[in-house]
Structure formats: C-alpha cells, structure tokens
Design a protein around this motif. Structure first.
Motif, PDB file in Angstrom:
ATOM      1  N   GLY A 228       0.828  -1.198   0.000  1.00  0.00           N
ATOM      2  CA  GLY A 228       0.000   0.000   0.000  1.00  0.00           C
ATOM      3  C   GLY A 228       0.859   1.244   0.000  1.00  0.00           C
ATOM      4  O   GLY A 228       1.935   1.265   0.605  1.00  0.00           O
ATOM      5  N   ALA A 256      -3.388   5.855  -2.179  1.00  0.00           N
ATOM      6  CA  ALA A 256      -4.260   6.708  -1.381  1.00  0.00           C
ATOM      7  C   ALA A 256      -3.614   8.077  -1.264  1.00  0.00           C
ATOM      8  O   ALA A 256      -2.384   8.188  -1.206  1.00  0.00           O
ATOM      9  CB  ALA A 256      -4.470   6.102   0.007  1.00  0.00           C
ATOM     10  N   THR A 273      -5.325   5.865   7.158  1.00  0.00           N
ATOM     11  CA  THR A 273      -5.181   5.652   5.718  1.00  0.00           C
ATOM     12  C   THR A 273      -4.128   4.583   5.426  1.00  0.00           C
ATOM     13  O   THR A 273      -4.299   3.758   4.526  1.00  0.00           O
ATOM     14  CB  THR A 273      -4.818   6.971   5.013  1.00  0.00           C
ATOM     15  OG1 THR A 273      -5.770   7.979   5.367  1.00  0.00           O
ATOM     16  CG2 THR A 273      -4.847   6.809   3.499  1.00  0.00           C
ATOM     17  N   ARG A 276      -5.745   1.209   6.168  1.00  0.00           N
ATOM     18  CA  ARG A 276      -6.687   0.849   5.108  1.00  0.00           C
ATOM     19  C   ARG A 276      -5.962   0.373   3.860  1.00  0.00           C
ATOM     20  O   ARG A 276      -6.402  -0.552   3.174  1.00  0.00           O
ATOM     21  CB  ARG A 276      -7.565   2.054   4.772  1.00  0.00           C
ATOM     22  CG  ARG A 276      -8.555   1.836   3.616  1.00  0.00           C
ATOM     23  CD  ARG A 276      -9.307   3.133   3.343  1.00  0.00           C
ATOM     24  NE  ARG A 276     -10.326   2.972   2.324  1.00  0.00           N
ATOM     25  CZ  ARG A 276     -10.142   3.114   1.018  1.00  0.00           C
ATOM     26  NH1 ARG A 276      -8.912   3.388   0.565  1.00  0.00           N
ATOM     27  NH2 ARG A 276     -11.128   2.977   0.155  1.00  0.00           N
ATOM     28  N   SER A 277      -4.806   0.989   3.577  1.00  0.00           N
ATOM     29  CA  SER A 277      -4.073   0.687   2.346  1.00  0.00           C
ATOM     30  C   SER A 277      -3.515  -0.724   2.314  1.00  0.00           C
ATOM     31  O   SER A 277      -3.161  -1.229   1.240  1.00  0.00           O
ATOM     32  CB  SER A 277      -2.930   1.698   2.155  1.00  0.00           C
ATOM     33  OG  SER A 277      -3.445   2.996   1.948  1.00  0.00           O
ATOM     34  N   THR A 279      -5.215  -3.313   2.756  1.00  0.00           N
ATOM     35  CA  THR A 279      -6.230  -4.170   2.139  1.00  0.00           C
ATOM     36  C   THR A 279      -6.993  -3.514   1.001  1.00  0.00           C
ATOM     37  O   THR A 279      -7.527  -4.196   0.136  1.00  0.00           O
ATOM     38  CB  THR A 279      -7.247  -4.629   3.193  1.00  0.00           C
ATOM     39  OG1 THR A 279      -7.826  -3.478   3.837  1.00  0.00           O
ATOM     40  CG2 THR A 279      -6.569  -5.495   4.259  1.00  0.00           C
ATOM     41  N   THR A 280      -7.028  -2.169   1.002  1.00  0.00           N
ATOM     42  CA  THR A 280      -7.835  -1.454   0.009  1.00  0.00           C
ATOM     43  C   THR A 280      -7.025  -0.314  -0.588  1.00  0.00           C
ATOM     44  O   THR A 280      -6.745   0.672   0.096  1.00  0.00           O
ATOM     45  CB  THR A 280      -9.110  -0.883   0.652  1.00  0.00           C
ATOM     46  OG1 THR A 280      -9.807  -1.920   1.339  1.00  0.00           O
ATOM     47  CG2 THR A 280     -10.012  -0.279  -0.406  1.00  0.00           C
ATOM     48  N   PRO A 281      -6.646  -0.407  -1.861  1.00  0.00           N
ATOM     49  CA  PRO A 281      -5.873   0.680  -2.477  1.00  0.00           C
ATOM     50  C   PRO A 281      -6.765   1.866  -2.827  1.00  0.00           C
ATOM     51  O   PRO A 281      -7.993   1.745  -2.917  1.00  0.00           O
ATOM     52  CB  PRO A 281      -5.313   0.025  -3.743  1.00  0.00           C
ATOM     53  CG  PRO A 281      -6.337  -1.011  -4.099  1.00  0.00           C
ATOM     54  CD  PRO A 281      -6.858  -1.540  -2.788  1.00  0.00           C
ATOM     55  N   GLY A 283      -8.281   5.964  -2.830  1.00  0.00           N
ATOM     56  CA  GLY A 283      -9.009   6.809  -1.904  1.00  0.00           C
ATOM     57  C   GLY A 283      -8.367   8.172  -1.766  1.00  0.00           C
ATOM     58  O   GLY A 283      -7.139   8.301  -1.745  1.00  0.00           O
ATOM     59  N   ASP A 291     -13.235  11.564  -0.743  1.00  0.00           N
ATOM     60  CA  ASP A 291     -13.777  10.404  -0.021  1.00  0.00           C
ATOM     61  C   ASP A 291     -13.911  10.667   1.478  1.00  0.00           C
ATOM     62  O   ASP A 291     -14.145   9.723   2.244  1.00  0.00           O
ATOM     63  CB  ASP A 291     -12.895   9.184  -0.265  1.00  0.00           C
ATOM     64  CG  ASP A 291     -12.916   8.757  -1.720  1.00  0.00           C
ATOM     65  OD1 ASP A 291     -14.002   8.720  -2.304  1.00  0.00           O
ATOM     66  OD2 ASP A 291     -11.834   8.490  -2.277  1.00  0.00           O
ATOM     67  N   PRO A 295     -10.625   7.725   6.333  1.00  0.00           N
ATOM     68  CA  PRO A 295     -11.273   6.483   5.918  1.00  0.00           C
ATOM     69  C   PRO A 295     -11.857   5.751   7.116  1.00  0.00           C
ATOM     70  O   PRO A 295     -11.214   5.658   8.146  1.00  0.00           O
ATOM     71  CB  PRO A 295     -10.130   5.685   5.284  1.00  0.00           C
ATOM     72  CG  PRO A 295      -8.917   6.167   5.992  1.00  0.00           C
ATOM     73  CD  PRO A 295      -9.157   7.623   6.347  1.00  0.00           C
ATOM     74  N   GLY A 297     -13.675   2.684   6.422  1.00  0.00           N
ATOM     75  CA  GLY A 297     -13.909   1.309   6.018  1.00  0.00           C
ATOM     76  C   GLY A 297     -12.667   0.448   6.182  1.00  0.00           C
ATOM     77  O   GLY A 297     -11.600   0.924   6.435  1.00  0.00           O
TER      78      GLY A 297
END
Length: 297
Positions: A228, A256, A273, A276-277, A279-281, A283, A291, A295, A297
């Motif tokens: 990430g 992100a 952030t 989150r990065s 698992t989720t790129p 944003g 957004d 974050p 989520g």
C-alpha cells in the motif's frame, strides 16, 4: 488564512476518527505531537478568534487521537519516502505517529532534487534502463515509462507486497547503492527490512506539468511493488495544489492520497489511511479529499 470550513472539516475528522476507534477497538493512550508548520510558506496572521479555535481543535485531536490510532499499525513497518522540500517537522511528526500506532519506520529515503527535476530525465532514464537489465529483469515492467520505472525500482528496494515485510536482500541493496550513487537519493543508514507500506511525503510544489508527471510516475511505480502507498501533503497541497492535481491523474487510482498532515487531525488520518491501504488501495482523504476527511472502512 485558515477558514471556518477548514475548522469544520478538522472537527469532523476528529469525531469520525474517534468513531472508527470505538467501532474497531482502541488501545492505550500515547502522546501525539502538537501542530507543526507547513512547508507552503508563511501565512497571514489569523484573527484571535480563529487562532483560539485552531488551538482548541488541535487540543481535542491530540487528546482523542492516541486512543484512535493505538495498535492500528501493530507489527507493520512503513518506508518513508520524502520529496525535496518536505517539511522536517511534518516528517518527524508523521514518523512519531506511526510509532504511536504500534508500527515501525523501516527507513527514510530522501529523494534528491535531480530525481524530480524534468531537466535530469535523461540521467533517470539511463540509470533506470541499466538497473532494469542488471537487477530487476522480470520484476519491473520492461515497457514502463521513465519515472514509473524508477519508482518501481525504488519500490523493489524499499517495499514488498508481503504484509509482514521482508528482509533486505542483495538486489535491494544494489538498487539503493546505484540510485544514491547517481545522486538521485540520499543513502539511508543500515536498513534491515522492506516494508509493506510506503508513505510518500510531498515537498516543494514546482507547479508545472513536468513535475506533476514525475510525481504521478513515481507514485504509480511505488504502488506496483508495495502492499500500500499513501501520498501525503500539507493542507495547501490539496485543492489546486500538487496533491489535488495528482488526484486528477489516472495514476492516483493505485495510491491513497491525504492532505492536511500539517494538523493533528491529518496525522491521525495518516495512520487510518495507512492501515486501510494494506487491504484497500486508492481513496482521496483529508481536508479536501473527495472520499472524506478520514477512511472508516
């Protein structure tokens, strides 16, 4: 001058971050540093009411922030990469925040003026071609553009997609030696680990298309090698600043982005952030992030 909208966004960030901490679980308290100066130059003095409001907001975030970030980066390491002109106080505060979240900074890699100077593209291109052949064939896309390629090479040396991180190997050391030997990056001290997370801290905004393309290429290249990547800037970097312009580039989808790291709220948002990065790129977060300020989520 700091606007009322900025204050409102900051306060919203505080309580959203606190809400995330309550939902996901927060740990014991630790210290969070005070507000630091931005790298965007001097601002006009704020009226007394605005200054008091800013001080109060920062105090609230500093009091609530530790419980929100505690344990968020436990057993995770972060490689910090700085663009020339990055504010030293901001970088120090960010590294302290990573530690407060239970993470470690594997190393700091300071890019040089030549690496981000469009006039030195030939040097960057030649070195990248040599390293691709000598050290990274099969690891870096052969058809990558100049700055995407050098970003991938640096990423190969400092980062990994393995969440637990990986030990530094001979290939990583050879790349760092070559890039630093060419004057494109300051050589860090002894480094033991390649990190799953990269925090790219912006510096001086040259305000031209050439520099914007270089940043987009570097960010995209780093993202190809890391678990990430978070590209972070001060409040002034959002909106029409360099971070705002990066967000309009397709390359930003892989990373992100976060503006406002010159505030306590922004530094709390940095940890969220980064987490989150893993698992989720992607944003766009911060004071002007599409957004939201943080974050959840």
């Amino acid at each position: 001058m700091i606007t009322l909208r900025h204050h409102l966004l900051t306060i919203v960030a505080v309580f959203l971050a606190l809400a995330a901490g309550i939902v996901l679980g927060g740990g014991p308290l630790s210290d969070v540093g005070p507000t630091v100066a931005t790298s965007s130059g001097e601002r006009e003095p704020a009226p007394a009411d605005d200054r008091a409001q800013t001080d109060y907001t920062e105090s609230v975030v500093s009091a609530l922030g530790p419980a929100t970030v505690s344990g968020r980066l436990a057993d995770r390491s972060v490689a910090v990469v700085t663009v020339p002109g990055a504010d030293e106080q901001v970088v120090t505060a960010l590294t302290e925040q990573v530690s407060a979240a239970g993470g470690t900074v594997s190393a700091r890699y300071d890019l040089s003026d030549d690496l981000v100077d469009p006039g030195q593209k030939s040097l960057v291109d030649t070195l990248g071609s040599q390293l691709l052949t000598q050290q990274a064939e099969g690891d870096v896309a052969a058809d990558a553009s100049t700055y995407d390629r050098i970003g991938q090479l640096i990423g190969l040396a400092v980062a990994t997609k393995e969440a637990e991180g990986l030990d530094v190997n001979g290939k990583a050391r050879a790349i760092v030696d070559a890039v630093s030997g060419a004057g494109l990056m300051a050589k860090p001290g002894e480094v033991a680990q390649r990190s799953p997370l990269v925090l790219l801290v912006l510096g001086t905004d040259a305000g031209d298309e050439g520099s914007d393309a270089i940043l987009a290429g570097l960010a995209q290249g780093l993202a190809a090698q890391a678990g990430g990547v978070v590209v972070a800037g001060v409040t002034a970097d959002g909106g029409e600043g360099q971070l705002g312009r990066l967000r309009a580039d397709p390359a930003s989808a892989a990373v992100a982005t976060l503006d406002g790291v010159d505030t306590a709220a922004g530094r709390v948002a940095t940890v969220l952030t980064l987490q989150r990065s893993l698992t989720t790129p992607g944003g766009a977060f911060g004071a002007s992030g599409a957004d939201g300020p943080v974050p959840l989520g």
